[in-house]
Scaffold this motif. Structure first.
Motif, mmCIF file in Angstrom:
data_model
loop_
_atom_site.group_PDB
_atom_site.id
_atom_site.type_symbol
_atom_site.label_atom_id
_atom_site.label_comp_id
_atom_site.label_asym_id
_atom_site.label_seq_id
_atom_site.Cartn_x
_atom_site.Cartn_y
_atom_site.Cartn_z
ATOM 1 N N GLN A 89 110.816 18.309 6.131
ATOM 2 C CA GLN A 89 109.855 17.866 5.188
ATOM 3 C C GLN A 89 109.615 19.416 4.371
ATOM 4 O O GLN A 89 109.633 20.360 4.853
ATOM 5 C CB GLN A 89 108.507 17.880 5.714
ATOM 6 C CG GLN A 89 107.231 17.823 5.056
ATOM 7 C CD GLN A 89 105.931 17.370 5.454
ATOM 8 O OE1 GLN A 89 105.849 16.805 6.329
ATOM 9 N NE2 GLN A 89 104.948 18.122 5.095
ATOM 10 N N GLY A 90 109.511 19.310 3.002
ATOM 11 C CA GLY A 90 109.679 20.221 2.143
ATOM 12 C C GLY A 90 108.386 21.010 2.483
ATOM 13 O O GLY A 90 107.447 20.593 2.737
ATOM 14 N N GLY A 91 108.563 22.544 2.493
ATOM 15 C CA GLY A 91 107.465 23.344 2.797
ATOM 16 C C GLY A 91 107.470 23.696 4.270
ATOM 17 O O GLY A 91 106.985 24.517 4.624
ATOM 18 N N PHE A 92 108.379 22.840 5.042
ATOM 19 C CA PHE A 92 108.358 23.036 6.491
ATOM 20 C C PHE A 92 109.772 22.834 7.108
ATOM 21 O O PHE A 92 110.222 22.188 8.104
ATOM 22 C CB PHE A 92 107.355 21.949 7.307
ATOM 23 C CG PHE A 92 106.041 21.995 7.141
ATOM 24 C CD1 PHE A 92 105.207 22.850 7.865
ATOM 25 C CD2 PHE A 92 105.482 21.555 6.152
ATOM 26 C CE1 PHE A 92 103.853 22.892 7.579
ATOM 27 C CE2 PHE A 92 104.112 21.489 5.590
ATOM 28 C CZ PHE A 92 103.294 22.262 6.274
ATOM 29 N N SER A 93 110.743 23.609 6.267
ATOM 30 C CA SER A 93 112.269 23.505 6.736
ATOM 31 C C SER A 93 112.472 25.021 7.210
ATOM 32 O O SER A 93 111.745 25.621 7.424
ATOM 33 C CB SER A 93 112.773 23.157 5.474
ATOM 34 O OG SER A 93 112.765 24.264 4.427
ATOM 35 N N SER A 94 113.819 25.137 7.572
ATOM 36 C CA SER A 94 114.260 26.364 8.050
ATOM 37 C C SER A 94 115.310 26.616 6.856
ATOM 38 O O SER A 94 116.297 26.220 6.497
ATOM 39 C CB SER A 94 115.038 26.060 9.359
ATOM 40 O OG SER A 94 115.577 27.377 9.706
#
Length: 145
Positions: free
Chosen positions: A65-70
């Motif tokens: 999910q964009g904003g919760f990536s690595s």
């Protein structure tokens, strides 16, 4: 999972609020666009896959999910009874798009070797301030040996 269909035994570092029903590891492989694995906060979240038979790994598919990536994924693998060895590092984009990676080669004594019984993907440097990672889809493509 390699060879098409089914999931392999897998473990994750954490689940948001321990809400396994809504955010658990089973959602990594269910093929649904509506569900996801959502880690709890903290650095270096990870997913470990234990293949029932050796697998020659060729590709990794991942959808954050964009904003919760690595910003940095470290891939480690090994054969049964061995210690994990670093295979490669990936630098995913911070987006919701499916991302496909091919560099699944590790050099062992100068020979390219991708046959694994275990694969660990560590998600470092999360784009989320609290270090959470959200993955909608994780796929490992390869050949069962």
């Amino acid at each position: 999972p390699p060879g098409g269909g089914g999931t392999v035994p897998h473990r994750v570092s954490s689940v948001l609020n321990r809400d396994v029903k809504q955010f658990g590891k089973q959602h990594l492989f269910d093929g649904s666009e509506e569900t996801c694995w959502n880690s709890d906060q903290g650095t270096s979240q990870w997913v470990t896959l234990d293949f029932p038979r050796p697998v020659k790994v060729s590709q990794l598919h991942i959808q954050f999910q964009g904003g919760f990536s690595s910003r940095l994924c470290t891939l480690e693998g090994c054969r049964t009874g061995e210690e994990l060895v670093k295979i490669s590092e990936l630098y995913p984009q911070d987006s919701h798009a499916m991302q496909i990676s091919f560099p699944m080669m590790m050099m062992i004594g100068g020979v390219e070797e991708t046959v694994l019984d275990k694969l660990r993907i560590t998600f470092g440097s999360s784009t989320d301030f609290f270090g959470r990672v959200v993955v909608y889809h994780l796929g490992v493509l390869g050949e069962r040996l």
